[in-house]
Design a protein around this motif. Structure first.
Motif, short mmCIF file in Angstrom:
data_model
loop_
_atom_site.label_atom_id
_atom_site.label_comp_id
_atom_site.label_asym_id
_atom_site.label_seq_id
_atom_site.Cartn_x
_atom_site.Cartn_y
_atom_site.Cartn_z
N GLY A 12 9.20 9.46 32.02
CA GLY A 12 8.02 9.35 32.82
C GLY A 12 7.28 8.43 32.94
O GLY A 12 6.08 8.10 33.61
N TYR A 13 7.45 6.98 32.10
CA TYR A 13 6.53 6.08 31.81
C TYR A 13 7.03 5.01 33.22
O TYR A 13 7.98 5.05 33.58
CB TYR A 13 7.01 5.21 30.75
N SER A 14 5.86 4.01 33.34
CA SER A 14 6.00 2.97 33.91
C SER A 14 6.50 2.11 33.46
O SER A 14 5.66 1.76 32.34
CB SER A 14 4.71 2.84 34.85
N VAL A 15 7.50 1.19 33.50
CA VAL A 15 8.25 0.31 32.83
C VAL A 15 8.21 -1.09 33.49
O VAL A 15 8.54 -1.22 34.67
CB VAL A 15 9.69 0.69 32.40
N LYS A 16 7.87 -2.19 32.57
CA LYS A 16 7.85 -3.49 33.06
C LYS A 16 8.71 -4.14 31.99
O LYS A 16 8.74 -3.96 30.71
CB LYS A 16 6.49 -4.27 33.03
N ALA A 17 9.79 -5.21 32.65
CA ALA A 17 10.82 -5.60 31.67
C ALA A 17 10.59 -7.23 31.93
O ALA A 17 10.48 -7.72 32.91
CB ALA A 17 12.22 -5.29 32.11
N LEU A 18 10.41 -7.81 30.77
CA LEU A 18 10.02 -9.36 30.66
C LEU A 18 11.64 -9.89 30.53
O LEU A 18 12.30 -9.61 29.21
CB LEU A 18 9.34 -9.72 29.62
N VAL A 19 11.93 -10.83 31.28
CA VAL A 19 13.18 -11.44 31.32
C VAL A 19 12.94 -12.97 31.47
O VAL A 19 11.95 -13.30 32.17
CB VAL A 19 14.41 -11.04 32.25
N ARG A 20 13.94 -13.85 30.98
CA ARG A 20 13.91 -15.22 30.97
C ARG A 20 14.10 -15.79 32.40
O ARG A 20 13.75 -16.55 33.17
CB ARG A 20 14.60 -15.93 30.07
N LYS A 21 15.09 -15.24 33.15
CA LYS A 21 15.93 -15.33 34.65
C LYS A 21 16.25 -14.16 35.06
O LYS A 21 16.90 -13.17 34.42
CB LYS A 21 16.70 -16.43 34.41
N ALA A 22 16.05 -13.98 36.32
CA ALA A 22 16.50 -12.94 37.10
C ALA A 22 17.68 -12.99 37.83
O ALA A 22 17.60 -13.06 39.09
CB ALA A 22 15.30 -12.32 37.88
N ASP A 23 18.59 -13.48 37.35
CA ASP A 23 19.98 -13.53 37.95
C ASP A 23 20.63 -12.25 38.46
O ASP A 23 20.08 -11.27 37.83
CB ASP A 23 21.07 -14.59 37.32
N GLN A 24 21.70 -12.18 39.12
CA GLN A 24 22.31 -11.04 39.59
C GLN A 24 22.67 -9.99 38.29
O GLN A 24 22.76 -8.93 38.46
CB GLN A 24 23.33 -11.31 40.55
N GLU A 25 23.37 -10.83 37.31
CA GLU A 25 23.82 -9.95 36.45
C GLU A 25 22.71 -9.49 35.48
O GLU A 25 22.99 -8.33 35.13
CB GLU A 25 24.59 -10.94 35.33
N VAL A 26 21.56 -10.04 35.48
CA VAL A 26 20.30 -9.40 34.67
C VAL A 26 19.96 -7.99 35.53
O VAL A 26 19.53 -6.95 34.95
CB VAL A 26 19.36 -10.31 34.46
N VAL A 27 19.69 -8.36 36.80
CA VAL A 27 19.34 -7.35 37.65
C VAL A 27 20.11 -6.00 37.72
O VAL A 27 19.74 -4.86 37.71
CB VAL A 27 19.06 -7.89 39.11
N ASP A 28 21.64 -6.38 37.70
CA ASP A 28 22.38 -5.11 37.61
C ASP A 28 22.45 -4.28 36.40
O ASP A 28 22.81 -3.37 36.39
CB ASP A 28 23.82 -5.68 37.94
N MET A 29 21.70 -5.16 35.31
CA MET A 29 21.88 -4.52 33.98
C MET A 29 20.53 -3.51 33.74
O MET A 29 20.77 -2.62 32.98
CB MET A 29 21.59 -5.66 33.03
N LEU A 30 19.79 -3.79 34.64
CA LEU A 30 18.31 -2.74 34.42
C LEU A 30 18.53 -1.91 35.87
O LEU A 30 18.82 -2.05 37.04
CB LEU A 30 17.11 -3.64 34.64
N PRO A 31 17.67 -0.69 35.45
CA PRO A 31 17.65 0.13 36.71
C PRO A 31 16.57 -0.36 37.72
O PRO A 31 15.87 -1.03 37.70
CB PRO A 31 16.94 1.50 36.06
N ARG A 32 16.84 0.12 39.06
CA ARG A 32 16.23 -0.46 39.90
C ARG A 32 14.64 -0.24 39.98
O ARG A 32 13.86 -1.05 40.49
CB ARG A 32 16.72 -0.05 41.54
N SER A 33 14.29 0.79 39.42
CA SER A 33 12.81 1.14 39.40
C SER A 33 11.85 0.28 38.34
O SER A 33 10.79 0.40 38.42
CB SER A 33 12.62 2.80 39.13
N VAL A 34 12.81 -0.48 37.64
CA VAL A 34 12.03 -1.17 36.66
C VAL A 34 11.37 -2.34 37.13
O VAL A 34 11.92 -3.13 38.12
CB VAL A 34 12.86 -1.60 35.59
#
Length: 547
Positions: free
Chosen positions: A135-157
């Motif tokens: 139930g937490y709200s989650v923020k993910a720090l990434v260096r670049k948001a290319d498609q491979e990185v986006v696909d790696m993380l849930p959409r709600s993040v």
């Protein structure tokens, strides 16, 4: 592309036949559409991609399928946080809240935002899913948001672009965050990468988090509960005023003069602008000390803090920190409490919790930080240990040099603010192990002196295995020898967020194992991970704080 033999043989004849059939089809399109479709399917070569036969491709596809299922699942979970007028949807929300998800939910989690640094790492990806499931709200720090990185993380993040090596990019990442889990690690063992991620990165994130809390407190016309209290900062000649240098001896009889061979000490500002307390003690049983009566800001008392942090340098001697507590108007009623601390050759930060102070007289009550009014730093040669100098020669244990930069009080708290995943050095290439451990330990030290409530986890070599299957060993002292699952490390990170026994502790963790015969130096106590009970509390309650 891989083309099968059946489709590649006779390609020239098929090409000519294809051209003729195309001309014929143009004139007969309206008369026989089924024949046209069938002929086009026969001409198209059958092909398969490398992803269909490559295990890496198959793994990526399986993760994509899992992520798609997770998006649908997390989308359902958000119904419980919305108010719907429709009765049917309200009933669905109630069923979800009281259904299978309730056993994972943590009270207060939906009001807590956690920043995960290193979200695409092996541990970070599992941490994010565990946080969302609870139930937490989650923020993910990434260096670049290319498609491979986006696909790696849930959409709600919430994905935030930034680099731990660039402080300017971290302001948006830490905004509105309550806690931080740092899973990032250098991509290589090159010294520059290790310094940027494992040391400087930890420093930058902690500073950005502190700055955000200070700014938030100022907007609310208050002071951040995570801010340190400055007791002394030595930056000019005026900052040395009020500090008194004294000499003494432990001998109380008349023969004390027989052991007197001299002692001397001074506290002054050097040519380089450093405040230096130095001298020598040749008297047997003698000591010298530097003392000052504290003047705290109005409304500030030390009972709101849990210890002291000193930024010091010198030649690696050990000292005694003495606090005098009692009514400031009547010094005769004051009690003395002491704690020992060691320094390194060069600069270091020393953290001394109030819980480590012991009364000079055993019959005195425990120290009450609220009544502390005087601080003393004492040097005594009788308890010194030999320290190897830069040239390899042993130094004279009766001489000392202590450079003081600042003395601050560390804020108290119940929960962890910052969880750092470090390492034990096991599994690292021996030729680079020293460099890796140095960067990791510097990052840990940076976190300890930040004033934030911390939990430092040093897992053994990481394994790609399911979590919760094997018992875990929690220990201190660099003695573990086994690996651990990434999922188990992620579960420890999540559980440490609200566990009071995890605050301000550093520990090693690995799978349960049996020591070799003849090497049973200590008793191992294993704890089986289980979501039905908090195994972390009994595991960490026996470990030392502020290590």
């Amino acid at each position: 592309m891989i083309v099968t033999k059946a489709s590649s043989s006779g390609s020239g004849n098929k090409e000519k036949a294809g051209k003729r059939s195309t001309n014929t089809k143009k004139s007969n399109t309206n008369t026989n559409p089924d024949a046209l479709t069938q002929q086009q399917q026969q001409q198209q070569p059958v092909s398969i991609s490398l992803d269909d036969v490559n295990p890496v491709g198959l793994g990526r596809k399986s993760r994509q399928i899992f992520d798609e299922v997770w998006r649908k699942f997390s989308g359902l979970g958000q119904i419980s946080r919305t108010t719907r007028a429709d009765d049917k949807e309200s009933l669905d929300a109630l069923l979800i809240r009281e259904g299978p998800m309730c056993e994972f939910a943590i009270p207060g989690a939906q009001n807590t935002t956690v920043l995960v640094v290193g979200a695409t790492s092996r541990i970070g990806r599992i941490v994010i899913r565990k946080l969302m499931l609870r139930g937490y709200s989650v923020k993910a720090l990434v260096r670049k948001a290319d498609q491979e990185v986006v696909d790696m993380l849930p959409r709600s993040v919430e994905i935030v672009l930034g680099d731990v090596g660039d402080p300017c990019t971290l302001k948006a990442a830490v905004e509105n965050c309550n806690k931080i889990i740092y899973c990032a690690t250098a991509r290589s063992t090159i010294t520059g990468d290790l310094f940027r991620v494992d040391y400087q990165g930890v420093y930058n994130v902690t500073k950005a988090f502190q700055d955000f809390n200070n700014k938030l407190a100022q907007l609310r016309a208050g002071k951040s509960s995570k801010s340190k209290l400055l007791l002394a900062k030595f930056k000019s000649a005026d900052s040395l005023n009020g500090w008194e240098v004294r000499q003494g001896t432990y001998f109380q009889d008349v023969v004390a003069f027989k052991y007197d061979a001299g002692m001397d000490a001074k506290f002054e500002l050097s040519e380089t602008g450093d405040a230096v307390f130095s001298g020598y003690v040749f008297t047997r049983g003698g000591y010298v000390e530097l003392s000052k009566k504290l003047s705290l800001p109005l409304g500030c008392t030390l009972d709101r803090y849990e210890g002291l942090v000193l930024s010091v340098g010198g030649n690696g001697r050990s000292y005694v920190l003495i606090l005098e507590a009692g009514p400031s108007a009547d010094r005769s009623q004051s009690k003395l409490y002491f704690a020992r601390f060691s320094t390194k050759v060069g600069f270091c930060r020393v953290r001394v919790p109030f819980s480590s102070f012991r009364p000079v007289k055993p019959d005195d009550p425990p120290m009450d930080p609220f009544l502390v009014h005087t601080m003393t730093i004492r040097f005594e040669p009788r308890r010194q240990r030999p320290v190897e100098g830069p040239s390899g020669a042993k130094q004279d244990l009766r001489s000392f040099k202590l450079i003081l930069e600042y003395i601050k009080a560390l804020p108290t708290g119940q929960e962890t603010d910052f969880v750092l995943v470090s390492c034990t050095g096991l599994g690292v290439e021996p030729s680079r192990r020293e460099q890796v451990l140095k960067a990791k330990r510097d990052g840990e030290d940076s976190l300890r002196r930040s004033g934030l409530g911390y939990t430092i986890i040093r897992p053994g070599p990481l394994k790609e295995e399911p979590g919760g299957q094997r018992a875990l060993i929690f220990d201190q002292g660099n003695r573990i020898t086994q690996g651990i699952s990434c999922a188990d490390v992620a579960d420890i990170c999540v559980k440490a967020l609200h566990d009071s026994t995890a605050r301000n502790k550093s520990f090693d963790v690995c799978y349960e194992y049996v020591s070799e015969q003849g090497k049973e130096l200590y008793e191992l106590v294993a704890h089986l991970p289980d979501k039905a009970n908090n195994y972390l509390t009994p595991a960490l309650s026996v470990l030392e704080k502020n290590t």
